[in-house]
Structures are given as C-alpha cells and as structure tokens.
Scaffold this motif. Structure first.
Motif, PDB file in Angstrom:
ATOM      1  N   VAL A 147       0.773  -1.187   0.102  1.00  0.00           N
ATOM      2  CA  VAL A 147       0.009   0.112   0.014  1.00  0.00           C
ATOM      3  C   VAL A 147       0.877   1.093   0.008  1.00  0.00           C
ATOM      4  N   ASP A 148       0.596   2.348  -0.787  1.00  0.00           N
ATOM      5  CA  ASP A 148       1.540   3.285  -1.092  1.00  0.00           C
ATOM      6  C   ASP A 148       0.957   4.393  -2.070  1.00  0.00           C
ATOM      7  N   ALA A 149       1.385   5.725  -1.846  1.00  0.00           N
ATOM      8  CA  ALA A 149       0.786   6.663  -3.011  1.00  0.00           C
ATOM      9  C   ALA A 149       1.775   6.623  -3.957  1.00  0.00           C
ATOM     10  N   HIS A 150       3.038   5.984  -3.881  1.00  0.00           N
ATOM     11  CA  HIS A 150       4.199   5.909  -5.081  1.00  0.00           C
ATOM     12  C   HIS A 150       4.192   4.496  -5.357  1.00  0.00           C
ATOM     13  N   ALA A 151       4.565   4.322  -6.538  1.00  0.00           N
ATOM     14  CA  ALA A 151       4.846   2.777  -7.167  1.00  0.00           C
ATOM     15  C   ALA A 151       6.132   2.556  -6.674  1.00  0.00           C
ATOM     16  N   GLY A 179       6.989  12.062   4.485  1.00  0.00           N
ATOM     17  CA  GLY A 179       7.852  12.959   3.883  1.00  0.00           C
ATOM     18  C   GLY A 179       7.213  13.398   2.542  1.00  0.00           C
ATOM     19  N   THR A 180       6.455  12.649   1.895  1.00  0.00           N
ATOM     20  CA  THR A 180       5.941  12.862   0.666  1.00  0.00           C
ATOM     21  C   THR A 180       4.541  12.604   0.469  1.00  0.00           C
ATOM     22  N   PRO A 181       3.700  13.621   0.865  1.00  0.00           N
ATOM     23  CA  PRO A 181       2.250  13.377   0.904  1.00  0.00           C
ATOM     24  C   PRO A 181       1.643  13.674  -0.370  1.00  0.00           C
ATOM     25  N   ILE A 192       3.371  -1.452   4.046  1.00  0.00           N
ATOM     26  CA  ILE A 192       2.626  -0.339   4.046  1.00  0.00           C
ATOM     27  C   ILE A 192       3.390   0.831   4.360  1.00  0.00           C
ATOM     28  N   ASP A 193       3.311   1.686   3.425  1.00  0.00           N
ATOM     29  CA  ASP A 193       4.008   3.074   3.395  1.00  0.00           C
ATOM     30  C   ASP A 193       2.739   3.807   3.718  1.00  0.00           C
ATOM     31  N   LEU A 194       2.866   4.600   4.815  1.00  0.00           N
ATOM     32  CA  LEU A 194       1.741   5.327   5.418  1.00  0.00           C
ATOM     33  C   LEU A 194       1.157   6.612   4.542  1.00  0.00           C
ATOM     34  N   ASP A 195       2.016   6.953   3.507  1.00  0.00           N
ATOM     35  CA  ASP A 195       1.701   7.825   2.555  1.00  0.00           C
ATOM     36  C   ASP A 195       0.495   7.333   1.715  1.00  0.00           C
ATOM     37  N   GLY A 196       0.392   6.041   1.773  1.00  0.00           N
ATOM     38  CA  GLY A 196      -0.750   5.517   0.842  1.00  0.00           C
ATOM     39  C   GLY A 196      -2.452   5.785   1.303  1.00  0.00           C
TER      40      GLY A 196
HETATM   41 MN   LIG Z   1       5.534   6.507  -0.671  1.00  0.00          MN
END
Ligand SMILES: [Mn+2]
Length: 306
Positions: free
Chosen positions: A144-148, A242-244, A228-232
């Motif tokens: 789970v992440d915002a970034h691939a 760090g990167t919302p 799980i990257d929390l920015d997901g």
């Molecule tokens: Mn991320």
C-alpha cells in the motif's frame, strides 16, 4: 537458539506486562528500524519507530471488533532497534536482509514479525530476508503506497526509498494499492507485467472496491509480506509523511485491505509499516500508525474469525 534482548514494560509496544511481552512467550515480535538516508523531500522518518512505540502505550488493549484484549492472548515482544548502517544504502539493505532472515529462522522465533520504519528503502532488505527464510514457500507481496516505488534507481542509488518495490519485485510478485504518483519510466516498466498488479488511487477508493476480490485471489493460501507506506493513506488523516499525496485511502479501506489479506493468505509471517515522519505536537498520525500495527497483528492472529 539466540537469547534475545527485548524491551520491557512500559517501553515495549502497547506497554504490555512482562509475562506477555517476553521473547519466549510472545507469538508476535516488533522490530524497530529507525533508518533514514535517502529521503528526498520531508525528513524525519528516523523518529518514526520511537513515535509509534510511544503512541502505542496510549492504544486501548480492548478491541471492539474482537470483543477482547487480543494482544494479551497472542503476546507481542519488542526487540531493540537495529543499528543503522550509514556506509551506503546497499549495506543497510544487506544488514536488514541478514537480521530479518535470522529472526524468521530462529527457533523459537516469532510467528509474525512486525517491522516499524524508517524510510521505505528498508523494505528491499525485509523482502529479501523473508524470501530467503521462506525459500521453499513462495512469497507474495502486498504493497500500500501513494508511490509505485518502481524506479530502477533514484538519485544515484538502486536502494533509494523510490526503488523499494522495484527491488521487491525481484524476489516476489507484488500487488500494489493506492498508487497515484508515478514517473513515465515507472509507467513504462509496469506496462504488461504479469508479476505486478497496480491499483491506482481512484480505483483504490471505489466504494465497491472490486479489486479486493482480485487481492483475495492473489494471496490465496500463500505466504504474504505486507508492506505499508503510510503515505498510501489520505494525507488529511496521515499528514506526517515525507511525501504526501492527495487522494489516498481511508482508515476503513486500509483495514479492509489488511483484513482481506489476512482472511485469505496461508500466513503473513512479516509486515512493515514505514515512512512515519512525526510532526511535533501532532499526535493523531503517530496514534493511527500504532493502532494500525496493533490491528495488523490482531487480524493476522485471528484470521479465522474474520
Ligand atoms: Mn510512498
């Protein structure tokens, strides 16, 4: 068998009493990895594990979903943090691979190892260590992440946080959820790959979420590593990263994803929760991360009741 040092009450995860939190008794172990070196935007992930441990002591042990205090049944032991290796990102990944493989192969060791990051680059080492320890049994990764995080390399290193999933896919097929920020290079890499499924942000938030069925099939009777990257998560509930990125998933959807994995996988021997960069005075994100880690242990250990 290794005699392991561990954190005692009240400094361990959830502030559990000694008889529940010792390495011989606990079925779940927590390993903090306060590593930060390749962060490219907001800094602070080295403080993440300590903030999660501190917040966890405020999390109520009673869980309304299970109508009991699940941690008192399965037990959680908190290991001391592993020392960051600053020689190079590659050396750190190697060190994590060793530590994770050794813990998973230890007898008696944990049934579930929950890792607290730290920046996402640690996950390359976690995946390699898990794949090595479980070599006879294939490993599937749910991410789970915002970034691939599928870059071949970033800012001169193939072990940057921006390459975490690219390194994981070298040892395990991967199912990604919540992705909403990728580069042209990553988009080209993902095209037509059979070992990667990417559920983008808009689809991830679909109220009916038909991809959860595909996720259940992906993990069915497999050993799963959940990263799980929390920015997901949506930055309105998880700004301490760090990167919302706008448009992330909700708390409820996150729990649905974890429940789906735990209810269908054969086992989830290892997971990590990474990229918490605590903001002084802002407690909700630290508490969310701590509660998520507790929920993950409970879902894994109680998967038959889901
Ligand atoms: Mn991320």
């Amino acid at each position: 068998m290794t005699e392991r040092a561990y954190y005692q009450n009240p400094w361990n995860f959830l502030g559990l009493p000694e008889d529940i939190a010792n390495a011989a008794r606990a079925r779940g172990w927590v390993l903090p990895i306060p590593y930060e070196a390749t962060t490219s935007y907001g800094a602070g992930t080295r403080e993440g594990p300590a903030a999660i441990l501190a917040a966890s002591r405020q999390v109520e042990l009673y869980d309304t979903e299970f109508e009991c205090e699940p941690a008192m049944e399965y037990g959680i032991c908190t290991l001391p943090p592993i020392d960051p290796v600053h020689r190079s990102p590659e050396a750190m990944v190697q060190s994590i691979e060793e530590v994770v493989a050794n813990i998973l192969l230890d007898k008696p060791g944990p049934e579930v190892l929950g890792i607290l990051g730290g920046e996402h680059s640690i996950s390359a080492g976690v995946a390699r260590g898990a794949a090595r320890a479980l070599k006879a049994r294939p490993l599937m990764t749910v991410h789970v992440d915002a970034h691939a995080d599928m870059r071949a390399e970033y800012e001169g290193s193939p072990y940057s946080h921006a390459c975490a999933a690219r390194r994981i896919v070298e040892v395990s097929p991967i199912f990604q959820v919540g992705i909403r920020n990728i580069s042209a290079e990553e988009a080209a890499f993902l095209k037509g790959r059979k070992d990667v499924r990417t559920v983008f942000g808009n689809e991830a938030n679909d109220p009916k979420a038909p991809y959860l069925k595909d996720l259940a099939d992906f993990v069915k009777d497999k050993n799963v590593y959940l990263t799980i990257d929390l920015d997901g998560l949506d930055p309105s509930i998880m700004p301490a990263v760090g990167t919302p990125e706008p448009g992330g998933i909700s708390w409820e959807r996150m729990l649905e994803i974890v429940r789906t994995v735990c209810a269908n996988a054969a086992a989830v021997p290892v997971f990590d929760v990474v990229e918490l960069a605590p903001v002084p005075g802002l407690r909700a994100p630290d508490f969310l991360a701590a509660k998520l880690v507790y929920k993950m242990f409970s879902y894994i250990f109680n998967s038959r009741q889901l």
